[in-house]
Design a protein around this motif. Structure first.
Motif, PDB file in Angstrom:
ATOM      1  N   ASN A 149       0.786  -1.249   0.000  1.00 17.85           N
ATOM      2  CA  ASN A 149       0.000   0.000   0.000  1.00 17.85           C
ATOM      3  C   ASN A 149       0.809   1.285   0.000  1.00 17.85           C
ATOM      4  O   ASN A 149       0.311   2.315  -0.440  1.00 17.85           O
ATOM      5  CB  ASN A 149      -0.926   0.044   1.223  1.00 17.85           C
ATOM      6  CG  ASN A 149      -1.925  -1.088   1.198  1.00 17.85           C
ATOM      7  OD1 ASN A 149      -2.288  -1.572   0.129  1.00 17.85           O
ATOM      8  ND2 ASN A 149      -2.343  -1.536   2.363  1.00 17.85           N
ATOM      9  N   SER A 150       2.050   1.232   0.533  1.00 20.32           N
ATOM     10  CA  SER A 150       2.716   2.513   0.812  1.00 20.32           C
ATOM     11  C   SER A 150       3.013   3.315  -0.447  1.00 20.32           C
ATOM     12  O   SER A 150       2.892   4.537  -0.441  1.00 20.32           O
ATOM     13  CB  SER A 150       3.997   2.287   1.608  1.00 20.32           C
ATOM     14  OG  SER A 150       4.887   1.534   0.855  1.00 20.32           O
ATOM     15  N   PHE A 151       3.360   2.659  -1.556  1.00 22.49           N
ATOM     16  CA  PHE A 151       3.723   3.423  -2.762  1.00 22.49           C
ATOM     17  C   PHE A 151       2.505   4.172  -3.316  1.00 22.49           C
ATOM     18  O   PHE A 151       2.590   5.364  -3.620  1.00 22.49           O
ATOM     19  CB  PHE A 151       4.306   2.483  -3.825  1.00 22.49           C
ATOM     20  CG  PHE A 151       5.544   1.785  -3.348  1.00 22.49           C
ATOM     21  CD1 PHE A 151       6.761   2.454  -3.291  1.00 22.49           C
ATOM     22  CD2 PHE A 151       5.495   0.477  -2.912  1.00 22.49           C
ATOM     23  CE1 PHE A 151       7.894   1.818  -2.820  1.00 22.49           C
ATOM     24  CE2 PHE A 151       6.624  -0.167  -2.437  1.00 22.49           C
ATOM     25  CZ  PHE A 151       7.826   0.503  -2.384  1.00 22.49           C
ATOM     26  N   SER A 152       1.395   3.431  -3.427  1.00 20.85           N
ATOM     27  CA  SER A 152       0.209   4.107  -3.961  1.00 20.85           C
ATOM     28  C   SER A 152      -0.298   5.156  -2.978  1.00 20.85           C
ATOM     29  O   SER A 152      -0.750   6.233  -3.380  1.00 20.85           O
ATOM     30  CB  SER A 152      -0.887   3.104  -4.297  1.00 20.85           C
ATOM     31  OG  SER A 152      -1.050   2.197  -3.258  1.00 20.85           O
ATOM     32  N   LEU A 193       3.128  -1.813  -8.938  1.00 13.75           N
ATOM     33  CA  LEU A 193       2.111  -2.042  -9.982  1.00 13.75           C
ATOM     34  C   LEU A 193       0.811  -1.337  -9.600  1.00 13.75           C
ATOM     35  O   LEU A 193       0.155  -0.701 -10.426  1.00 13.75           O
ATOM     36  CB  LEU A 193       1.836  -3.543 -10.129  1.00 13.75           C
ATOM     37  CG  LEU A 193       2.771  -4.338 -11.041  1.00 13.75           C
ATOM     38  CD1 LEU A 193       2.513  -5.830 -10.883  1.00 13.75           C
ATOM     39  CD2 LEU A 193       2.584  -3.940 -12.493  1.00 13.75           C
ATOM     40  N   SER A 194       0.487  -1.453  -8.332  1.00 13.01           N
ATOM     41  CA  SER A 194      -0.744  -0.823  -7.851  1.00 13.01           C
ATOM     42  C   SER A 194      -0.611   0.705  -7.873  1.00 13.01           C
ATOM     43  O   SER A 194      -1.574   1.407  -8.176  1.00 13.01           O
ATOM     44  CB  SER A 194      -1.057  -1.411  -6.480  1.00 13.01           C
ATOM     45  OG  SER A 194      -1.272  -0.483  -5.547  1.00 13.01           O
ATOM     46  N   ALA A 195       0.615   1.212  -7.608  1.00  6.73           N
ATOM     47  CA  ALA A 195       0.850   2.661  -7.693  1.00  6.73           C
ATOM     48  C   ALA A 195       0.686   3.150  -9.132  1.00  6.73           C
ATOM     49  O   ALA A 195       0.267   4.283  -9.366  1.00  6.73           O
ATOM     50  CB  ALA A 195       2.251   2.989  -7.186  1.00  6.73           C
ATOM     51  N   PRO A 211      -7.368  -2.012  -8.298  1.00  8.65           N
ATOM     52  CA  PRO A 211      -7.915  -3.346  -8.057  1.00  8.65           C
ATOM     53  C   PRO A 211      -6.864  -4.367  -7.621  1.00  8.65           C
ATOM     54  O   PRO A 211      -7.165  -5.319  -6.901  1.00  8.65           O
ATOM     55  CB  PRO A 211      -8.478  -3.738  -9.432  1.00  8.65           C
ATOM     56  CG  PRO A 211      -7.674  -2.957 -10.413  1.00  8.65           C
ATOM     57  CD  PRO A 211      -7.184  -1.734  -9.725  1.00  8.65           C
ATOM     58  N   LEU A 212      -5.615  -4.136  -8.035  1.00  7.53           N
ATOM     59  CA  LEU A 212      -4.582  -5.154  -7.883  1.00  7.53           C
ATOM     60  C   LEU A 212      -4.251  -5.454  -6.432  1.00  7.53           C
ATOM     61  O   LEU A 212      -4.242  -6.613  -5.986  1.00  7.53           O
ATOM     62  CB  LEU A 212      -3.327  -4.677  -8.623  1.00  7.53           C
ATOM     63  CG  LEU A 212      -2.324  -5.767  -8.910  1.00  7.53           C
ATOM     64  CD1 LEU A 212      -2.855  -6.678  -9.993  1.00  7.53           C
ATOM     65  CD2 LEU A 212      -1.016  -5.149  -9.331  1.00  7.53           C
ATOM     66  N   LEU A 225       8.582  -5.984 -14.264  1.00  8.10           N
ATOM     67  CA  LEU A 225       7.242  -5.687 -14.760  1.00  8.10           C
ATOM     68  C   LEU A 225       6.678  -4.429 -14.088  1.00  8.10           C
ATOM     69  O   LEU A 225       6.095  -3.548 -14.731  1.00  8.10           O
ATOM     70  CB  LEU A 225       6.320  -6.891 -14.490  1.00  8.10           C
ATOM     71  CG  LEU A 225       4.908  -6.802 -15.021  1.00  8.10           C
ATOM     72  CD1 LEU A 225       4.907  -6.902 -16.541  1.00  8.10           C
ATOM     73  CD2 LEU A 225       4.043  -7.917 -14.434  1.00  8.10           C
ATOM     74  N   SER A 226       6.899  -4.343 -12.774  1.00  8.59           N
ATOM     75  CA  SER A 226       6.377  -3.191 -12.029  1.00  8.59           C
ATOM     76  C   SER A 226       7.094  -1.907 -12.442  1.00  8.59           C
ATOM     77  O   SER A 226       6.471  -0.859 -12.588  1.00  8.59           O
ATOM     78  CB  SER A 226       6.508  -3.421 -10.527  1.00  8.59           C
ATOM     79  OG  SER A 226       7.861  -3.460 -10.165  1.00  8.59           O
TER      80      SER A 226
END
Lengths: 282, 335
Positions: free
Chosen positions: A92-95, A176-178, A189-190, A261-262
């Motif tokens: 969670n921290s990056f996003s 990836l979520s960020a 969603p990820l 990938l991220s």
């Protein structure tokens, strides 16, 4: 002497110092909210005591499934929750950092400085990792001193290696979520899917062995399952490195796939945000 | 000498968010808005160049493209010969962008802590950070407040902080986006003097300033580009723009006679089409004020004075009235 991207040695040293500049800023910022800081510490006390009573309730009923992890449900639970604390921060921290900086309005001012976007995002998340480490140390210490969590014969080096790979692996999913947050602003969603599946299948509260056979097979594809398994074996059973290999290998493979990938997806998301002019919008 | 800032046929189109209805009925239909269209500007080193235009005209978008925060849709933009789309790192070393949004600071940190943080992000060596900050706060005049928590700063001091932050790296080029917004007249005056005398005349910086204040543009800029709806309407010196858009000279004559008499005489004379206003003064209600506009090239006020004298109307005074800058700005925009 020039390095990657033509960076000189002083450039590299300056860049290495930047995460600590962010950490220093965040410590000043967060410690100004004194009441929140105290309530966080109190929260640790209440959650460990609750877990103690929960483990008393479960008691010997859990023993057949807990036996491979030393036979103590409280220890099993504390280690699972402690590691999952790190996993949540990595996810969670990056996003959260991007979202916070967008809503606070500080992102634009940081983006026009001579610091790259990846450095800003990584450095902004450092405080979350630091405070989580502090919380987990207090959490485990409290568990050890008050309720007999036994990690005397632990393989600490193995535990640190597993923790390190777990953080990188889950951070890749976090990045990836960020990327989603960078473009969509809200509603990634990820991280939600990964976190929900991990809660359910990776064995935070219960060993994977109690799941139906087909779910056990599915759990093997979730990196967190191997993190939790390896961490418990290292800390509760003191397994040597060669016995931890079965956990480290799938974790490392996931990391090797997810990390590039991220990085690629994040770079692409930044480009889209620059095209849409939405880099600093929220 | 080549220009330090150059744009060539610069164009920016932003996608517009779709409504739920459009997402379902026309999922592939693109909704867009043109933010900048064919922007061509050349700015020389050491120049103060103004981007003058109403809100939403595209000034900030242009500055953000030049600051590498937004990618152009087509066309080119160069800073000191470097393409903004491919030399982000090098360009960031040359520019200072004064982000006027007061939310762009960390409110629970002091002013000094904020500046130290941004100085580190700008690769200023740790040994020079404090001395650089000290010099700038002395120059801008924020010594007393610098160790207070940012959230307690007045709007003026927050704006000063934004300017100090933009100057931390001693950049060659400074982008100012409405720098005097929310400042009181005294601070505004001091800031304009500082930009002109210290930043440009003494240290030779190039300043690109976005503003919707014509007075500010006149006080500061050697040249301005007037932007509306993403297009440059005119790019020239303020003096030239005034000459083009003013066209007429305005005079206010203070007359001693009855309003009805003057009105009747004016209505039956060649003056009829030149009168902008006729009426009693607000404080001097024993006089009648006649405001006329005459062509700058072909007409003279002396003709009107002569006509008034011959018709027996006594003239107390005659004042040349400058057309308000806001009026000129309005004319440029509507042209």
């Amino acid at each position: 002497m020039k390095f990657l991207n033509g960076a000189s040695m002083p450039d590299i040293i300056r860049n290495l110092k930047k995460p600590f500049v962010f950490l220093h800023k965040d410590i000043i910022n967060e410690s100004s909210y004194k009441f929140a800081f105290v309530t966080q510490l109190l929260g640790i006390f209440f959650s460990v005591v609750s877990l103690y009573f929960l483990s008393k309730l479960v008691g010997k009923a859990a023993l057949p499934h807990i036996q491979p992890y030393g036979g103590d449900y409280l220890s099993f639970l504390l280690i699972g929750l402690a590691l999952f604390g790190y996993i949540q921060v990595a996810l969670n921290s990056f996003s959260n950092c991007i979202r916070n900086a967008q809503t606070l309005g500080t992102l634009e001012a940081m983006l026009v400085t001579q610091t790259s976007i990846p450095t800003i995002i990584f450095s902004s998340s450092l405080y979350s990792f630091a405070i989580t480490s502090f919380r987990i140390i207090v959490y485990l210490l409290f568990g050890a001193l008050a309720f007999g969590l036994n990690v005397r014969s632990a393989n600490y080096m193995g535990a640190i290696i597993i923790l390190f790979i777990t953080i990188i692996c889950c951070s890749s999913i976090g990045i990836l979520s960020a990327s989603f947050i960078m473009v969509l602003k809200k509603g990634d969603p990820l991280s939600w899917i990964f976190k929900s599946l991990s809660w359910l299948l990776s064995g935070v509260y219960y060993p994977v062995s109690i799941l139906p056979d087909w779910l056990q097979k599915l759990s093997y594809f979730i990196p967190v399952t191997h993190s939790l398994e390896g961490m418990r074996m290292a800390l509760l059973n003191g397994y040597p490195m060669r016995d931890l290999f079965s956990s480290i290998l799938p974790l490392s493979v996931s990391t090797i796939i997810l990390l590039p990938l991220s990085m690629f997806s994040f770079k692409y998301a930044v480009r889209i945000a620059k095209i849409n002019g939405s880099l600093t919008q929220y | 000498m080549p220009p330090i800032i150059e744009t060539s046929n610069l164009r920016k189109i932003f996608p517009l968010p779709k409504r739920y209805k459009d997402l379902i009925l026309h999922p592939f239909l693109k909704k867009e808005t043109i933010a900048l269209e064919d922007i061509n500007i050349l700015i020389d080193g050491g120049e103060i160049f103004g981007l003058l235009g109403p809100n939403g005209s595209g000034k900030t978008t242009l500055i953000k493209i030049l600051s590498t925060l937004i990618l152009p849709t087509s066309g080119k933009a160069f800073i000191n010969g470097l393409d903004v789309t491919s030399h982000e790192e090098k360009i960031k070393k040359m520019i200072g962008y004064v982000v006027s949004d007061e939310r762009s600071f960390f409110w629970r940190l002091t002013g000094r802590q904020n500046l130290r943080f941004f100085a580190s992000l700008n690769n200023i060596p740790p040994s020079k950070i404090d001395s650089t900050i000290q010099e700038l706060i002395r120059l801008i005049g924020l010594e007393k407040e610098i160790d207070n928590v940012f959230q307690n700063y007045s709007s003026g001091n927050k704006q000063k902080m934004a300017i100090i932050r933009g100057l931390l790296t001693n950049p060659r080029i400074l982008f100012l986006d409405e720098p005097t917004r929310s400042l009181d007249p005294v601070v505004t005056h001091n800031l304009r003097s500082f930009i002109k005398e210290v930043l440009v005349e003494q240290t030779g910086k190039t300043v690109l300033i976005a503003t919707n204040n014509m007075q500010e543009a006149e006080d500061l800029c050697s040249r301005v580009a007037i932007i509306q709806n993403g297009k440059i309407k005119k790019c020239d010196t303020i003096k030239e723009i005034k000459n083009i858009f003013v066209g007429k000279k305005r005079y206010v004559l203070m007359l001693k006679s009855s309003l009805e008499e003057i009105q009747a005489r004016v209505d039956h004379s060649y003056l009829k089409n030149k009168v902008v206003n006729l009426g009693h003064g607000v404080s001097e209600n024993k006089f009648i004020f006649l405001t006329v506009e005459i062509d700058m090239k072909n007409e003279s006020i002396s003709e009107i004075i002569e006509w008034l004298v011959t018709t027996g109307i006594k003239i107390e005074s005659c004042i040349h009235q400058e057309l308000p800058l806001s009026e000129i700005f309005k004319r440029c925009i509507n042209a």
